[in-house]
Scaffold this motif. Sequence first.
Motif, PDB file in Angstrom:
ATOM      1  N   CYS A 305       0.828  -1.213   0.000  1.00 24.59           N
ATOM      2  CA  CYS A 305       0.000   0.000   0.000  1.00 24.59           C
ATOM      3  C   CYS A 305       0.863   1.265   0.000  1.00 24.59           C
ATOM      4  CB  CYS A 305      -0.927   0.011   1.209  1.00 24.59           C
ATOM      5  SG  CYS A 305      -2.159  -1.317   1.211  1.00 24.59           S
ATOM      6  N   ARG A 306       1.904   1.268   0.812  1.00 23.25           N
ATOM      7  CA  ARG A 306       2.806   2.437   0.856  1.00 23.25           C
ATOM      8  C   ARG A 306       3.493   2.649  -0.494  1.00 23.25           C
ATOM      9  NH1 ARG A 306       4.482  -0.457   5.557  1.00 23.25           N
ATOM     10  NH2 ARG A 306       3.401   0.298   7.417  1.00 23.25           N
ATOM     11  N   GLN A 307       3.917   1.558  -1.119  1.00 26.34           N
ATOM     12  CA  GLN A 307       4.619   1.669  -2.400  1.00 26.34           C
ATOM     13  C   GLN A 307       3.671   2.075  -3.525  1.00 26.34           C
ATOM     14  OE1 GLN A 307       7.960   0.892  -3.105  1.00 26.34           O
ATOM     15  NE2 GLN A 307       8.636   0.012  -1.181  1.00 26.34           N
ATOM     16  N   LEU A 308       2.392   1.763  -3.391  1.00 23.58           N
ATOM     17  CA  LEU A 308       1.414   2.089  -4.428  1.00 23.58           C
ATOM     18  C   LEU A 308       1.083   3.576  -4.485  1.00 23.58           C
ATOM     19  CD1 LEU A 308      -1.106  -0.881  -4.097  1.00 23.58           C
ATOM     20  CD2 LEU A 308       0.110  -0.254  -6.181  1.00 23.58           C
ATOM     21  N   LEU A 309       1.017   4.221  -3.330  1.00 21.35           N
ATOM     22  CA  LEU A 309       0.534   5.602  -3.271  1.00 21.35           C
ATOM     23  C   LEU A 309       1.282   6.580  -4.173  1.00 21.35           C
ATOM     24  CD1 LEU A 309      -0.600   6.373   0.392  1.00 21.35           C
ATOM     25  CD2 LEU A 309      -1.956   5.839  -1.620  1.00 21.35           C
ATOM     26  N   PRO A 310       2.624   6.506  -4.287  1.00 17.35           N
ATOM     27  CA  PRO A 310       3.313   7.461  -5.178  1.00 17.35           C
ATOM     28  C   PRO A 310       2.886   7.370  -6.641  1.00 17.35           C
ATOM     29  CG  PRO A 310       4.882   6.423  -3.688  1.00 17.35           C
ATOM     30  CD  PRO A 310       3.588   5.689  -3.525  1.00 17.35           C
ATOM     31  N   PHE A 311       2.237   6.254  -7.036  1.00 20.75           N
ATOM     32  CA  PHE A 311       1.789   6.103  -8.417  1.00 20.75           C
ATOM     33  C   PHE A 311       0.382   6.655  -8.636  1.00 20.75           C
ATOM     34  CE2 PHE A 311       4.956   2.711  -7.749  1.00 20.75           C
ATOM     35  CZ  PHE A 311       5.862   3.070  -8.731  1.00 20.75           C
ATOM     36  N   ASN A 312      -0.183   7.250  -7.588  1.00 13.41           N
ATOM     37  CA  ASN A 312      -1.465   7.967  -7.679  1.00 13.41           C
ATOM     38  C   ASN A 312      -2.627   7.134  -8.220  1.00 13.41           C
ATOM     39  OD1 ASN A 312      -0.388  10.462  -6.721  1.00 13.41           O
ATOM     40  ND2 ASN A 312       0.500  10.809  -8.737  1.00 13.41           N
ATOM     41  N   PRO A 313      -2.934   5.992  -7.596  1.00 14.88           N
ATOM     42  CA  PRO A 313      -4.172   5.305  -7.986  1.00 14.88           C
ATOM     43  C   PRO A 313      -5.383   6.143  -7.578  1.00 14.88           C
ATOM     44  CG  PRO A 313      -3.235   4.315  -5.997  1.00 14.88           C
ATOM     45  CD  PRO A 313      -2.241   5.317  -6.481  1.00 14.88           C
ATOM     46  N   ALA A 314      -6.488   5.991  -8.287  1.00 17.32           N
ATOM     47  CA  ALA A 314      -7.688   6.766  -7.955  1.00 17.32           C
ATOM     48  C   ALA A 314      -8.260   6.319  -6.609  1.00 17.32           C
ATOM     49  CB  ALA A 314      -8.734   6.605  -9.056  1.00 17.32           C
ATOM     50  N   LYS A 315      -8.261   4.987  -6.382  1.00 17.75           N
ATOM     51  CA  LYS A 315      -8.818   4.441  -5.136  1.00 17.75           C
ATOM     52  C   LYS A 315      -7.961   3.271  -4.686  1.00 17.75           C
ATOM     53  CE  LYS A 315     -13.305   3.496  -4.966  1.00 17.75           C
ATOM     54  NZ  LYS A 315     -14.570   2.701  -5.129  1.00 17.75           N
ATOM     55  N   LEU A 316      -7.727   3.188  -3.388  1.00 25.76           N
ATOM     56  CA  LEU A 316      -6.987   2.067  -2.809  1.00 25.76           C
ATOM     57  C   LEU A 316      -7.867   1.415  -1.750  1.00 25.76           C
ATOM     58  CD1 LEU A 316      -4.405   0.395  -2.549  1.00 25.76           C
ATOM     59  CD2 LEU A 316      -3.512   2.121  -0.979  1.00 25.76           C
ATOM     60  N   VAL A 317      -8.245   0.165  -1.996  1.00 27.28           N
ATOM     61  CA  VAL A 317      -9.119  -0.567  -1.079  1.00 27.28           C
ATOM     62  C   VAL A 317      -8.247  -1.418  -0.158  1.00 27.28           C
ATOM     63  CG1 VAL A 317     -11.043  -2.184  -0.873  1.00 27.28           C
ATOM     64  CG2 VAL A 317     -10.924  -0.635  -2.844  1.00 27.28           C
ATOM     65  N   LEU A 318      -8.340  -1.150   1.143  1.00 29.60           N
ATOM     66  CA  LEU A 318      -7.538  -1.852   2.145  1.00 29.60           C
ATOM     67  C   LEU A 318      -8.405  -2.935   2.773  1.00 29.60           C
ATOM     68  CD1 LEU A 318      -6.203   1.385   3.893  1.00 29.60           C
ATOM     69  CD2 LEU A 318      -5.124   0.160   2.010  1.00 29.60           C
ATOM     70  N   LEU A 319      -8.184  -4.187   2.379  1.00 26.64           N
ATOM     71  CA  LEU A 319      -9.011  -5.294   2.870  1.00 26.64           C
ATOM     72  C   LEU A 319      -8.218  -6.136   3.851  1.00 26.64           C
ATOM     73  CD1 LEU A 319     -11.430  -7.472   0.791  1.00 26.64           C
ATOM     74  CD2 LEU A 319      -9.864  -8.568   2.394  1.00 26.64           C
ATOM     75  N   GLY A 320      -8.829  -6.411   4.992  1.00 25.62           N
ATOM     76  CA  GLY A 320      -8.169  -7.240   5.991  1.00 25.62           C
ATOM     77  C   GLY A 320      -9.164  -7.811   6.981  1.00 25.62           C
ATOM     78  N   HIS A 321      -8.712  -8.834   7.716  1.00 24.35           N
ATOM     79  CA  HIS A 321      -9.583  -9.495   8.691  1.00 24.35           C
ATOM     80  C   HIS A 321      -9.474  -8.856  10.067  1.00 24.35           C
ATOM     81  CE1 HIS A 321     -10.949 -13.280  10.988  1.00 24.35           C
ATOM     82  NE2 HIS A 321     -11.994 -12.814  10.347  1.00 24.35           N
ATOM     83  N   GLY A 322      -8.304  -8.294  10.377  1.00 20.12           N
ATOM     84  CA  GLY A 322      -8.084  -7.682  11.694  1.00 20.12           C
ATOM     85  C   GLY A 322      -8.339  -6.184  11.659  1.00 20.12           C
TER      86      GLY A 322
END
Length: 615
Positions: A305-322
Amino acid sequence: MSKTIQKRLLVLIFFDSLIVSFSIYMSHFFLNPYVTAFDFMMLVSATALLFTHHLFSWIYKMYKKVWQYASLEELLGLIKVVSLSIGTTAIVQGIFFGEIYQRALIITWMLHILLLGGVRFMWRYYKTNSFKTRATSKKEKANDEKTKTKTIIIGAGSSGQMLARQIKKSADWRTELVGFVDDNERLHTLTISGYPVFGEIRHLTHFVEKYHVTHVVIAMPSASRERIKDIITLAQACVKNVQTLPMIEDIALGNISVKQIRDVSIEDLLGREPVELDITSISREIQGETILVTGAGGSIGSEICRQLLPFNPAKLVLLGHGENSIYAIHMELGALAVPTELVTVIADIQDKERMMDVMFTHQPAYVYHAAAHKHVPLMEENPREAVKNNVLGTRNVAEAAGMSGVKTFVLVSSDKAVNPTNVMGATKRLAEMVVQTMNQKSPTKFVAVRFGNVLGSRGSVIPLFKKQIEAGGPVTVTHPDMTRYFMTIPEASRLVLQAGALADGGEIFVLDMGESVKIVDLAKNLIRLSGFSVEEVGLTYTGIRPGEKMFEELLNEAEIDPNPVFPKIFVGRTVPFEFDQVETVVSDVNELEYGRLREILLGLANSKNTLEMSR
């Protein structure tokens, strides 16, 4: 312009005016000391010099220089200004008087350089050495010397010189710099910033003992990782306190100051150059898209997720169980004030309907599947949960991705999936089979990424070793000859992103991990980095645990393709397997006895397809 800056500017102009006016008179005095009249020619020359000096100083921004940090660049600028003003004055003399007083102007030029430069560099010396107006008692001075740490800098290049000047001028550093060591023979026996260059790095032990050094700083930020590793090993054999400068990119970009030395980290001992990304291809794929990361609260998932942000995606969905881990990464990323929309989803990948709902609701273009159970001994005792999460969960997410029209699906796998001897590795290999099968059925491109042990991730040996050291020891290692491939969390995440950009569908991507590392050597290095000796902390061997191998592989013989598809990244060939038997295991997982389930998993993962699937 602030009052302080205005005052500084006026003072500098005032002193420059005095020196310029004084110099033309003194040049005539030196040439003819018995004729001291200030005639019309001197007046015109002085006026021309004064006007042109200030004019060229303004043009070349000499009054905006911070002379506290003056260097050769500022000196050359001063020479340029003085030369231009003298040259202009010579032209004025030729026009008004028909001749040029060359000797007088040459002396004036020398006086300007000497006096103007002298004043500025005296100011630099004053600010650098912080002249003290108060008297320091002998007792205070003696106490101060006792509290200082004797230090040697490895590397007498530009970074080492900058660090030496910083130490010299700063009263905050409780350091007494002894000198440098450097492999450049031309520097040996010379001094830099007043400190000697003793000799070659390989003789560090001799200089440490001779000068009673207790602290070493490695000032070679542009050296290769392999070279840094060797120097760290040498330095740690001499002293306990070893530090290093930040990487040269951070210094060059201004992210970190040269004075911000840091402790040597375990990552410095990997001895491998970091993976470089194809920024253009990743940006082209990611920018403006919706991205979904499963296991986004975990070590690998959160770094993706941290590495993705500099590439400016429109939306980042953070999915997890905890919920706690998802909350933490959402707060961290939200504090960065990026334009990307951040969405949190609490969900269990074993819930197929929930996965379908999430995929169709958010319509991601890319899915990075990092959610998994990965602890080897725990999965040996809980094989059903390993199958449900690592195989069934992967199938649920993959099927939902395929049905919702996801462009690329990237599975985060493990080197333990190669010829596995444990349940965790077997389930990861079966998860690879799931995505390779899905690739044949769906327009979505399904790929997997394998890498070795990730330093600092949850469940890795580094946090365990650190806790054991903090508790006073001993550090426990399973076997003296056990080896593993290691990489950092950022390296692992970069490989995942690059795989997504390189994907054609069906591949298993593998990072060139360099040489494998003995676990016992890693433990010893971490003990030394913590400031202890192995004897002080202790080291014990506990024996190989159930499911563990002495060494790991990244590709088995049938998968090996020797040609990299990208620098340091290889792709494995697809090998045949019976997926029907994988589906049978998944459907019957709750009915199979633990021992039998383990036997079947290892058989399937190692392509022993003739194994009878009895309950």
